[in-house]
Design a protein around this motif. Structure first.
Motif, PDB file in Angstrom:
ATOM      1  N   VAL A 389      45.284  37.005  -6.842  1.00  0.00           N
ATOM      2  CA  VAL A 389      44.240  36.015  -6.539  1.00  0.00           C
ATOM      3  C   VAL A 389      44.537  34.704  -7.260  1.00  0.00           C
ATOM      4  CG1 VAL A 389      41.794  35.449  -6.835  1.00  0.00           C
ATOM      5  CG2 VAL A 389      42.453  37.722  -6.041  1.00  0.00           C
ATOM      6  N   PHE A 390      44.951  34.806  -8.517  1.00  0.00           N
ATOM      7  CA  PHE A 390      45.314  33.624  -9.299  1.00  0.00           C
ATOM      8  C   PHE A 390      46.422  32.836  -8.607  1.00  0.00           C
ATOM      9  CE2 PHE A 390      48.426  31.974 -12.404  1.00  0.00           C
ATOM     10  CZ  PHE A 390      47.664  30.959 -12.974  1.00  0.00           C
ATOM     11  N   VAL A 391      47.450  33.539  -8.149  1.00  0.00           N
ATOM     12  CA  VAL A 391      48.574  32.886  -7.460  1.00  0.00           C
ATOM     13  C   VAL A 391      48.091  32.204  -6.185  1.00  0.00           C
ATOM     14  CG1 VAL A 391      50.724  33.309  -6.195  1.00  0.00           C
ATOM     15  CG2 VAL A 391      50.341  34.414  -8.405  1.00  0.00           C
ATOM     16  N   TYR A 392      47.282  32.928  -5.404  1.00  0.00           N
ATOM     17  CA  TYR A 392      46.787  32.376  -4.142  1.00  0.00           C
ATOM     18  C   TYR A 392      45.979  31.100  -4.379  1.00  0.00           C
ATOM     19  CZ  TYR A 392      44.129  31.990   0.203  1.00  0.00           C
ATOM     20  OH  TYR A 392      43.559  31.512   1.347  1.00  0.00           O
ATOM     21  N   LEU A 393      45.081  31.129  -5.356  1.00  0.00           N
ATOM     22  CA  LEU A 393      44.244  29.961  -5.644  1.00  0.00           C
ATOM     23  C   LEU A 393      45.076  28.783  -6.151  1.00  0.00           C
ATOM     24  CD1 LEU A 393      41.174  31.721  -7.313  1.00  0.00           C
ATOM     25  CD2 LEU A 393      41.269  30.693  -5.037  1.00  0.00           C
ATOM     26  N   CYS A 394      46.090  29.083  -6.953  1.00  0.00           N
ATOM     27  CA  CYS A 394      46.976  28.016  -7.436  1.00  0.00           C
ATOM     28  C   CYS A 394      47.692  27.339  -6.269  1.00  0.00           C
ATOM     29  CB  CYS A 394      48.003  28.578  -8.418  1.00  0.00           C
ATOM     30  SG  CYS A 394      47.359  28.895 -10.070  1.00  0.00           S
ATOM     31  N   ARG A 395      48.122  28.134  -5.300  1.00  0.00           N
ATOM     32  CA  ARG A 395      48.839  27.568  -4.153  1.00  0.00           C
ATOM     33  C   ARG A 395      47.902  26.803  -3.223  1.00  0.00           C
ATOM     34  NH1 ARG A 395      52.975  30.595  -0.845  1.00  0.00           N
ATOM     35  NH2 ARG A 395      53.743  28.465  -0.737  1.00  0.00           N
ATOM     36  N   GLN A 396      46.652  27.247  -3.152  1.00  0.00           N
ATOM     37  CA  GLN A 396      45.699  26.605  -2.244  1.00  0.00           C
ATOM     38  C   GLN A 396      45.038  25.364  -2.836  1.00  0.00           C
ATOM     39  OE1 GLN A 396      45.000  27.576   1.042  1.00  0.00           O
ATOM     40  NE2 GLN A 396      46.791  28.874   0.714  1.00  0.00           N
ATOM     41  N   LEU A 397      44.807  25.366  -4.141  1.00  0.00           N
ATOM     42  CA  LEU A 397      43.967  24.337  -4.740  1.00  0.00           C
ATOM     43  C   LEU A 397      44.701  23.369  -5.671  1.00  0.00           C
ATOM     44  CD1 LEU A 397      40.858  26.558  -5.611  1.00  0.00           C
ATOM     45  CD2 LEU A 397      41.238  25.177  -3.568  1.00  0.00           C
ATOM     46  N   THR A 398      45.999  23.565  -5.850  1.00  0.00           N
ATOM     47  CA  THR A 398      46.754  22.657  -6.718  1.00  0.00           C
ATOM     48  C   THR A 398      48.036  22.206  -6.021  1.00  0.00           C
ATOM     49  OG1 THR A 398      48.212  24.264  -7.824  1.00  0.00           O
ATOM     50  CG2 THR A 398      45.955  24.070  -8.659  1.00  0.00           C
ATOM     51  N   ASP A 399      48.686  21.239  -6.626  1.00  0.00           N
ATOM     52  CA  ASP A 399      49.982  20.768  -6.120  1.00  0.00           C
ATOM     53  C   ASP A 399      51.138  21.447  -6.824  1.00  0.00           C
ATOM     54  OD1 ASP A 399      49.074  18.966  -4.198  1.00  0.00           O
ATOM     55  OD2 ASP A 399      48.687  17.421  -5.707  1.00  0.00           O
ATOM     56  N   LEU A 400      50.861  22.491  -7.563  1.00  0.00           N
ATOM     57  CA  LEU A 400      51.909  23.183  -8.308  1.00  0.00           C
ATOM     58  C   LEU A 400      52.930  23.794  -7.359  1.00  0.00           C
ATOM     59  CD1 LEU A 400      49.584  25.027 -10.837  1.00  0.00           C
ATOM     60  CD2 LEU A 400      51.214  23.217 -11.422  1.00  0.00           C
ATOM     61  N   THR A 401      54.182  23.747  -7.744  1.00  0.00           N
ATOM     62  CA  THR A 401      55.237  24.363  -6.944  1.00  0.00           C
ATOM     63  C   THR A 401      55.252  25.866  -7.202  1.00  0.00           C
ATOM     64  OG1 THR A 401      56.927  24.131  -8.664  1.00  0.00           O
ATOM     65  CG2 THR A 401      56.625  22.267  -7.154  1.00  0.00           C
ATOM     66  N   VAL A 402      55.913  26.592  -6.322  1.00  0.00           N
ATOM     67  CA  VAL A 402      56.049  28.044  -6.496  1.00  0.00           C
ATOM     68  C   VAL A 402      56.742  28.349  -7.824  1.00  0.00           C
ATOM     69  CG1 VAL A 402      57.156  30.110  -5.575  1.00  0.00           C
ATOM     70  CG2 VAL A 402      56.054  28.512  -4.016  1.00  0.00           C
ATOM     71  N   GLU A 403      57.741  27.529  -8.168  1.00  0.00           N
ATOM     72  CA  GLU A 403      58.486  27.738  -9.406  1.00  0.00           C
ATOM     73  C   GLU A 403      57.578  27.566 -10.629  1.00  0.00           C
ATOM     74  OE1 GLU A 403      59.540  25.977  -6.834  1.00  0.00           O
ATOM     75  OE2 GLU A 403      61.179  27.308  -6.194  1.00  0.00           O
ATOM     76  N   GLU A 404      56.706  26.559 -10.591  1.00  0.00           N
ATOM     77  CA  GLU A 404      55.808  26.311 -11.725  1.00  0.00           C
ATOM     78  C   GLU A 404      54.810  27.457 -11.891  1.00  0.00           C
ATOM     79  OE1 GLU A 404      55.568  21.433 -11.871  1.00  0.00           O
ATOM     80  OE2 GLU A 404      54.385  22.510 -10.360  1.00  0.00           O
ATOM     81  N   ILE A 405      54.278  27.951 -10.771  1.00  0.00           N
ATOM     82  CA  ILE A 405      53.355  29.094 -10.838  1.00  0.00           C
ATOM     83  C   ILE A 405      54.095  30.314 -11.372  1.00  0.00           C
ATOM     84  CG2 ILE A 405      51.830  30.617  -9.522  1.00  0.00           C
ATOM     85  CD1 ILE A 405      51.507  28.314  -7.504  1.00  0.00           C
ATOM     86  N   GLY A 406      55.334  30.501 -10.903  1.00  0.00           N
ATOM     87  CA  GLY A 406      56.145  31.635 -11.344  1.00  0.00           C
ATOM     88  C   GLY A 406      56.409  31.607 -12.836  1.00  0.00           C
ATOM     89  N   ARG A 407      56.717  30.424 -13.374  1.00  0.00           N
ATOM     90  CA  ARG A 407      57.003  30.320 -14.812  1.00  0.00           C
ATOM     91  C   ARG A 407      55.776  30.676 -15.648  1.00  0.00           C
ATOM     92  NH1 ARG A 407      60.301  25.828 -13.350  1.00  0.00           N
ATOM     93  NH2 ARG A 407      58.565  24.364 -13.657  1.00  0.00           N
TER      94      ARG A 407
END
Length: 449
Positions: A389-407
């Motif tokens: 859920v955290f990953v999904y919300l980060c991708r939907q509501l922020t401009d963070l890249t997949v790499e940044e979320i992954g780190r």
């Protein structure tokens, strides 16, 4: 004696915590009672051998301890006289010829969308090759390969293309047995077949009674080891007979977590093609086509505005057009730039100030989870679901890249993509999950007002 036998099975289920025991004992049935012998039928030879090696002494001891006399247990391979009705999902195969008749709109287990045809697919630089190769494979005989893997994010048209192939094949060869099914349905059907002791029928259905297999959402097979093994054998059988096989997924097989190497190799043994996010020219064509289909008359200025702003997937454009039409008709308003901009404000984020820390804090608070556990290696559901859920919300509501979320989670690129896809899928299938995600999303947005 039948009643005693059924009571014995119930007693053993309650007494034993080994869940696999129930899977083996449930199909057993009483065949006949002799003087001092109970003849018990097993559904197949494998079941008989397994019961003999692992459970026969346990069953024998419990039978004698029930005060019904000293009976000797005799196991034999014999199916029940009255076969239980097949689950609907398996019964479909018997009607496949009827389902595939022109005009029925159905194929295999799932209905085909009548609008998903090649004629209604908007072609551009982002999807030209995928469209061409799909059409060629549907025509049969015009390609050296019999399998195709379509890779695309959600909402870019992979289901449209796969179903367009099914429509084209059935239109030209209506007698062919075309199976259109999602990977999730394939898994569920296999489980039903195992429980009903009809696994051989399941195998025959896909290996010998199928001419074209269209398998959607292959990434759902992640971690399903037994299904991966069965699917691998099925694909080998179909490939040997030069049957056409089409896969769709949002991840390449090599990026799908817990997918075995052999199946990954089979999935990519043919042609791999991708559908990219529509470019500006393609978005113009999509908006022109969709506005015509919805009966909405748009000026070039409005189409240009929408094409420049709606840079997401095709569903975003369709939603904007529906809203534009609804506002125009219900409010008796002319479709002009002001109305278009009003609609766009509902479809585009007004600000992107929600941070990763905001999301992490709310998710951990909502699920009563220590923030450390989001980054842990734990795969337990109580940890994995909030993490997804955290990953999904980060991708939907922020401009963070997949790499940044992954780190932030010590996860790789493909794991982050898969986590997001898991929640997208659950939102469609589970109202509770949709409610949870919508609630968290709204809380985050409200907190930034």
């Amino acid at each position: 004696m039948t009643k005693i036998w059924e009571e014995l099975k119930g007693h053993l289920r309650e007494k034993l915590t080994d869940k696999s025991f129930s899977l083996w004992i449930d199909p057993l049935h009483l065949v006949e009672e002799k003087e001092d012998t109970l003849v018990v039928g097993c559904p197949n030879k494998f079941s008989l051998n397994w019961i003999t090696e692992n459970y026969v002494n346990l069953i024998q001891d419990n039978l004698n301890s029930r005060g019904t006399g000293n009976y000797h247990l005799d196991l034999k391979v014999q199916a029940p006289r009255k076969t239980p009705p097949l689950p609907d999902i398996l019964s479909e195969s018997r009607q496949l010829a009827l389902l595939n008749m022109p005009g029925s709109g159905k194929s295999g287990l799932r209905s085909l969308n009548k609008d998903f045809t090649f004629d209604r697919f908007v072609v551009g630089k982002c999807n030209e090759f995928a469209y061409s190769v799909s059409k060629a494979l549907a025509a049969n005989g015009t390609m050296p390969y019999s399998s195709l893997f379509i890779l695309a994010k959600t909402g870019l048209g992979k289901s449209h293309l796969s179903q367009a192939m099914a429509h084209a094949i059935l239109q030209s060869e209506p007698k062919l047995r075309v199976y259109y099914i999602t990977a999730e349905d394939f898994v569920n059907e296999m489980i039903l077949a195992l429980r009903a002791s009809r696994i051989e029928e399941f195998k025959n259905k896909y290996r010998r009674s199928c001419d074209v297999l269209l398998l959607e959402e292959v990434h759902f097979l992640s971690g399903k080891e037994k299904t991966q093994l069965e699917l691998g054998y099925t694909l080998d059988a179909l490939a040997d007979d030069r049957k056409r096989i089409i896969f769709t997924s949002s991840l390449l097989p090599r990026d799908i977590p817990n997918l075995n190497g052999e199946l990954s190799s089979r999935l990519t043994s043919g042609i791999i093609t991708t559908l990219e996010t529509p470019d500006y020219e393609t978005r113009i064509k999509i908006l022109q086509r969709k506005s015509s289909e919805h009966g909405v008359i748009l000026s070039e200025e409005i189409i240009d505005l929408l094409a420049k702003e709606l840079t997401g997937d095709i569903r975003q454009m369709e939603s904007a057009l529906r809203c534009l039409k609804a506002k125009s008709e219900l409010l008796k308003a002319k479709i002009n730039k002001d109305l278009a901009e009003e609609v766009l404000r509902c479809h585009l984020p007004t600000e992107r100030s929600i941070s990763m820390e905001d999301i992490k804090k709310l998710v951990c608070q909502y699920f009563k989870l220590d923030p450390y556990m989001l980054e842990s290696k734990s795969r337990k559901k109580i940890h994995a679901f909030p993490r997804n859920v955290f990953v999904y919300l980060c991708r939907q509501l922020t401009d963070l890249t997949v790499e940044e979320i992954g780190r932030s989670l010590n996860r790789n690129h493909s794991t982050i993509l898969y986590s997001s896809e898991v929640i997208e899928h659950k939102i469609k299938m589970d109202k509770k999950v949709k409610h949870q995600v919508d609630f968290l999303s709204q809380k985050l947005r409200d907190g930034k007002k």
